[in-house]
Design an enzyme around this catalytic site. Structure first.
Site, PDB file in Angstrom:
ATOM      1  N   VAL A   1      50.761 -15.930  51.778  1.00 49.47           N
ATOM      2  CA  VAL A   1      51.588 -16.946  52.418  1.00 49.47           C
ATOM      3  C   VAL A   1      51.932 -18.045  51.421  1.00 49.47           C
ATOM      4  O   VAL A   1      51.081 -18.459  50.619  1.00 49.47           O
ATOM      5  CB  VAL A   1      50.843 -17.540  53.634  1.00 49.47           C
ATOM      6  N   LYS A   2      53.166 -18.525  51.484  1.00 50.07           N
ATOM      7  CA  LYS A   2      53.559 -19.636  50.609  1.00 50.07           C
ATOM      8  C   LYS A   2      53.388 -20.929  51.402  1.00 50.07           C
ATOM      9  O   LYS A   2      54.345 -21.483  51.964  1.00 50.07           O
ATOM     10  CB  LYS A   2      54.996 -19.463  50.127  1.00 50.07           C
ATOM     11  N   ALA A   3      52.144 -21.390  51.463  1.00 47.23           N
ATOM     12  CA  ALA A   3      51.784 -22.590  52.210  1.00 47.23           C
ATOM     13  C   ALA A   3      51.393 -23.692  51.231  1.00 47.23           C
ATOM     14  O   ALA A   3      50.748 -23.433  50.209  1.00 47.23           O
ATOM     15  CB  ALA A   3      50.630 -22.301  53.166  1.00 47.23           C
TER      16      ALA A   3
END
Length: 315
Positions: free
Chosen positions: A159-161
């Site tokens: 995830v690109k969090a």
């Protein structure tokens, strides 16, 4: 980086003047913990007539994947978000390379320490000038970090969090404090994972080797791009597998792959020279091909480009 802010950004369905895009300070805090984002490059075409968004649909799709895993409700379709990215480029009248960042965070005053599932989000698309470094002659010095890459057992690394990047931030500060440019993190199995903002690959005995997607890496659009170009254009065998730390020390070449970092050769690792100590032939050739693709000079992979005519060139 820009010396002044752009005129416009997109916020939850409408274009908003930059200076008017405000929220209350109490709307930051806990809402930031679940925030997700994307980074998309727009390259000025070789003929100078347009900006070329690189793999726009893939980036927007990954944003929606991140929202699903983080259980956020963006309230916008993939087509709406892609159109928002294009509209921001047009509204700000960019004529040179730019970086566009769609991002989302829980809307309103979030008082719970844990952002509830299916929270409605504010979605913002902002941007700034961002020059390419693909023509830079030098590589960088890297070191294996003492920090371990986050894993599926703790936080989803694919995830690109925003919160995931604190892991890389700690590693980056450590590397620079010790005289290196960038770190490489190992995962919980002590296998090579990635850098703080980019995936990594090595070349050994004529093969390109990169950690598998189950090694704690982001599902990187640039990694996918590089692997396609290496195999389809450069006709090089590519392996996706677990990678030992000591393989880095025996590599003929090593390079990072990321949207912001593009293709960045690593010329030293843990104080050991990589190959000749200069960017190697595979990384140099990959950079050349990558440049031609993102600038629209290559006949191949045109489907990766979304053309946005520059201001004054539409007629």
């Amino acid at each position: 980086m820009a010396t002044k802010t752009p005129a416009w950004l997109w916020r939850s369905g409408e274009m908003v003047p930059w200076n008017d895009a405000l929220i209350h300070v109490n709307a930051v805090g806990h809402a930031s913990a679940a925030a997700i984002f994307e980074g998309i490059r727009a390259y000025r075409s070789a003929d100078g007539r347009s900006l070329l968004l690189f793999r726009l649909e893939d980036h927007v799709r990954r944003l929606l994947d991140s929202a699903r895993i983080c259980r956020l409700d963006l309230g916008h379709t993939q087509d709406e978000l892609a159109a928002a990215v294009v509209s921001v480029l047009r509204a700000n009248g960019y004529r040179e390379d730019a970086y566009v960042r769609p991002w989302a965070f829980a809307k309103g005053f979030v008082k719970e320490q844990m952002v509830p599932a299916d929270s409605l989000c504010e979605v913002v698309v902002d941007s700034w000038p961002f020059s390419s470094e693909l023509a830079a002659p030098d590589g960088c010095r890297a070191a294996v970090s003492s920090w371990t890459r986050i894993s599926e057992a703790s936080m989803p690394p694919r995830v690109k969090a925003f919160s995931n990047y604190h892991n890389g931030r700690l590693a980056a500060m450590e590397a620079r404090a010790n005289g290196h440019d960038h770190p490489i993190l190992l995962n919980e199995r002590h296998k090579v994972s990635e850098g703080p903002g980019a995936c990594v690959a090595l070349v050994r005995a004529g093969r390109v080797i990169t950690p598998s997607l189950t090694s704690g890496v982001l599902e990187s659009v640039t990694r996918d791009t590089a692997l396609h170009l290496l195999s389809e254009v450069m006709d090089m065998p590519v392996e996706e597998r677990e990678v030992d730390r000591t393989e880095l020390y025996l590599a003929d070449e090593i390079f990072f792959m990321g949207t912001a970092w593009e293709i960045l050769p690593i010329t030293w690792i843990d104080g050991l020279r990589v190959g000749s100590g200069s960017p190697g032939p595979v990384a140099r050739r990959l950079r050349e091909i990558y440049t031609r693709v993102v600038r629209g000079e290559s006949a191949s992979h045109r489907h990766w480009l979304t053309e946005v005519p520059t201001t004054g060139d539409e007629e």
